[in-house]
Scaffold this motif. Structure first.
Motif, short mmCIF file in Angstrom:
data_model
loop_
_atom_site.label_atom_id
_atom_site.label_comp_id
_atom_site.label_asym_id
_atom_site.label_seq_id
_atom_site.Cartn_x
_atom_site.Cartn_y
_atom_site.Cartn_z
N GLU A 177 0.83 -1.21 0.00
CA GLU A 177 0.00 0.00 0.00
C GLU A 177 0.86 1.26 0.00
O GLU A 177 0.52 2.25 -0.66
CB GLU A 177 -0.94 0.00 1.21
CG GLU A 177 -1.99 -1.09 1.17
CD GLU A 177 -2.87 -1.11 2.40
OE1 GLU A 177 -3.82 -1.91 2.45
OE2 GLU A 177 -2.62 -0.31 3.33
N ALA A 178 1.96 1.25 0.73
CA ALA A 178 2.84 2.42 0.77
C ALA A 178 3.40 2.73 -0.62
O ALA A 178 3.54 3.90 -1.01
CB ALA A 178 3.98 2.20 1.76
N GLN A 179 3.71 1.69 -1.39
CA GLN A 179 4.20 1.91 -2.74
C GLN A 179 3.11 2.52 -3.63
O GLN A 179 3.40 3.41 -4.45
CB GLN A 179 4.68 0.58 -3.35
CG GLN A 179 5.97 0.06 -2.74
CD GLN A 179 6.47 -1.19 -3.44
OE1 GLN A 179 5.97 -1.57 -4.51
NE2 GLN A 179 7.46 -1.85 -2.85
N PHE A 180 1.87 2.09 -3.44
CA PHE A 180 0.77 2.67 -4.21
C PHE A 180 0.62 4.16 -3.89
O PHE A 180 0.42 4.99 -4.79
CB PHE A 180 -0.54 1.94 -3.92
CG PHE A 180 -0.67 0.62 -4.60
CD1 PHE A 180 -0.61 0.52 -5.98
CD2 PHE A 180 -0.87 -0.55 -3.87
CE1 PHE A 180 -0.74 -0.71 -6.61
CE2 PHE A 180 -1.00 -1.78 -4.49
CZ PHE A 180 -0.93 -1.86 -5.86
N VAL A 181 0.72 4.51 -2.61
CA VAL A 181 0.57 5.90 -2.21
C VAL A 181 1.71 6.75 -2.77
O VAL A 181 1.48 7.84 -3.32
CB VAL A 181 0.51 6.03 -0.67
CG1 VAL A 181 0.46 7.50 -0.25
CG2 VAL A 181 -0.70 5.29 -0.11
N GLU A 182 2.94 6.26 -2.65
CA GLU A 182 4.09 7.01 -3.15
C GLU A 182 3.98 7.21 -4.66
O GLU A 182 4.20 8.31 -5.18
CB GLU A 182 5.38 6.26 -2.81
CG GLU A 182 6.63 7.01 -3.25
CD GLU A 182 7.90 6.26 -2.88
OE1 GLU A 182 8.99 6.88 -2.95
OE2 GLU A 182 7.80 5.06 -2.53
N ARG A 183 3.61 6.16 -5.38
CA ARG A 183 3.47 6.26 -6.83
C ARG A 183 2.36 7.23 -7.20
O ARG A 183 2.48 8.03 -8.15
CB ARG A 183 3.17 4.86 -7.39
CG ARG A 183 3.06 4.77 -8.90
CD ARG A 183 4.41 4.91 -9.55
NE ARG A 183 4.64 6.25 -10.07
CZ ARG A 183 5.80 6.71 -10.47
NH1 ARG A 183 6.86 5.95 -10.38
NH2 ARG A 183 5.94 7.93 -10.93
N ALA A 184 1.26 7.20 -6.45
CA ALA A 184 0.14 8.10 -6.73
C ALA A 184 0.54 9.55 -6.53
O ALA A 184 0.17 10.43 -7.32
CB ALA A 184 -1.04 7.75 -5.83
N ILE A 185 1.30 9.84 -5.46
CA ILE A 185 1.74 11.21 -5.20
C ILE A 185 2.64 11.70 -6.33
O ILE A 185 2.49 12.83 -6.82
CB ILE A 185 2.44 11.28 -3.83
CG1 ILE A 185 1.42 11.08 -2.71
CG2 ILE A 185 3.17 12.61 -3.67
CD1 ILE A 185 2.02 11.00 -1.32
N LEU A 186 3.56 10.87 -6.75
CA LEU A 186 4.46 11.26 -7.84
C LEU A 186 3.68 11.46 -9.14
O LEU A 186 3.95 12.41 -9.90
CB LEU A 186 5.55 10.20 -8.03
CG LEU A 186 6.53 10.05 -6.86
CD1 LEU A 186 7.50 8.90 -7.11
CD2 LEU A 186 7.30 11.35 -6.63
#
Length: 426
Positions: A177-186
């Motif tokens: 989930e953290a990877q999804f959030v980081e990718r979404a922010i970028l």
């Protein structure tokens, strides 16, 4: 009539609290030689906050006002474990006592014995109970607010549902989930729409911490929450260290650095940003709620029959319709089995309001003219409606019927004398 209510259920909505109260009510009624003919309950429903729907209490008031249950059984009183289960607000106390004393000879029973709702002492006792409940609510609210603030300034994570991106301890990052959030922010900083990000998450099978499908609003909440960069917020405001005026850092692992959080927040208009999760979270700009667009919003309750024989009483909410005649419809969110044309429901409300013979109230000439000329705004109209109706119960329509039936909308008048059918007996 037996009523039970819990403000919160520590076990996930399993109803153990209301079941225990109903058992106590049975014992109390038996001890006083009474028989329970109907039960009403509100599980996990606050009675102290304004605007919280209590379908069980509303149904109790309706049945108590007319003098009999849906099955035609006469009602001669109410049994409850304590006054504050029934009411914690003055308007609910007034509604309950008006309905209870609408017919002579009724009683109110609790574990301490039988109370006389018609005597001055009975009314004073009810008022004292209300004052005690209000004082307790205010004290508890202040203590809870102070407790949350003290935890927040120490950087302790929120105590609510697990935030998306972190594991159950709310401190350690969830690897996927953290990877999804980081990718979404970028992606958002790069110009991608929140709706497109939500669609990508859905295509990948991503679900929220409660199992829901992501949408643009929830993705926006997740990306703009200060916790993604390690900042702590409380009641929609960033907490600052008094000495340095720097943001308070939480005890959890951040997903992105603060500069990326500021950058993603800058891609949204201020009214779109949330400092913490949840549909009730304050917005950063402190914007007020959007004004209602439809007249009957907030006043309609579902009249569809449940499996146990009672009425659903869920709120009907407006949504887009499929025809020019009904560009919007009101549909029950609870059961989904009751729906009515939006213009039909609005017309029915106006007919009831302007029918002086039924409503028992009078609009001034200026109000009537302002309403009918279109000069009066919808918020003012809803204020007038709220002074006349508690709510309106909508009966399910008949399939194949194409004509509008205004009688499907049955009012629950605030003037309870109008709510009881003619000829009803105790």
């Amino acid at each position: 009539m037996s009523y039970a209510r819990t403000s919160e259920d520590v076990r996930p909505r399993d109803g153990h609290g209301v079941r225990n109260q109903l058992r106590i009510n049975e014992r109390t009624a038996y001890g006083q030689g009474c028989e329970i003919v109907a039960t009403y309950e509100d599980n996990g429903r606050s009675a102290s906050r304004a605007g919280v729907a209590r379908p069980g209490f509303d149904r109790l008031i309706v049945d108590l006002s007319r003098g009999f249950t849906d099955r035609g059984q006469l009602i001669e009183g109410v049994v409850c474990t304590a006054d504050d289960r029934l009411y914690r607000r003055a308007d609910d106390l007034a509604r309950f006592f008006a309905a209870l004393t609408g017919r002579p000879g009724r009683i109110y029973v609790d574990p301490l014995g039988i109370k006389d709702p018609y005597s001055q002492e009975g009314l004073l006792q009810a008022v004292r109970s209300l004052e005690a409940a209000v004082t307790e609510t205010r004290t508890r609210s202040r203590r809870l607010t102070d407790w949350h603030w003290a935890r927040a300034v120490e950087g302790v994570p929120h105590s609510g549902p697990r935030p998306f991106g972190w594991q159950e301890d709310r401190i350690t990052l969830h690897p996927d989930e953290a990877q999804f959030v980081e990718r979404a922010i970028l992606d958002r900083i790069g110009g991608k729409a929140a709706r497109a990000i939500a669609r990508d998450w859905c295509d990948l099978g991503v679900t929220g911490t409660r199992g829901g499908r992501p949408n643009a609003q929830t993705v926006t909440q997740i990306m703009t929450a200060p916790r993604v960069c390690g900042y702590r917020a409380n009641r929609g405001e960033l907490l600052l260290v008094p000495e340095t005026r720097q943001p308070v850092l939480g005890q959890w692992e951040p997903i992105v650095p603060p500069d990326q959080w500021h950058a993603v927040c800058a891609t949204f208009s201020p009214g779109s940003l949330y400092h913490h999760r949840g549909s009730g979270a304050p917005r950063r700009t402190g914007n007020e709620r959007t004004a209602p667009r439809h007249l009957a919003t907030g006043f309609l309750r579902c009249g569809a029959e449940r499996r146990d024989g009672g009425a659903c009483r869920g709120a009907l909410c407006a949504q887009k319709g499929r025809s020019k005649q009904s560009p919007y419809v009101y549909t029950c969110r609870s059961c989904g089995r009751c729906s009515i044309s939006g213009p039909l429901a609005d017309q029915a409300l106006e007919r009831l309001l302007f029918s002086d013979a039924q409503s028992g109230m009078r609009l001034s000439g200026a109000e009537r003219q302002s309403w009918q000329s279109g000069e009066m705004g919808i918020e003012e109209k809803q204020r007038i409606i709220a002074s006349a109706f508690v709510c309106c119960v909508v009966r399910p329509g008949v399939k194949g019927t194409h004509s509008w039936d205004h009688s499907r909308v049955e009012p629950v008048w605030r003037c309870l004398d109008q709510a009881a059918p003619a000829g009803a007996s105790v």
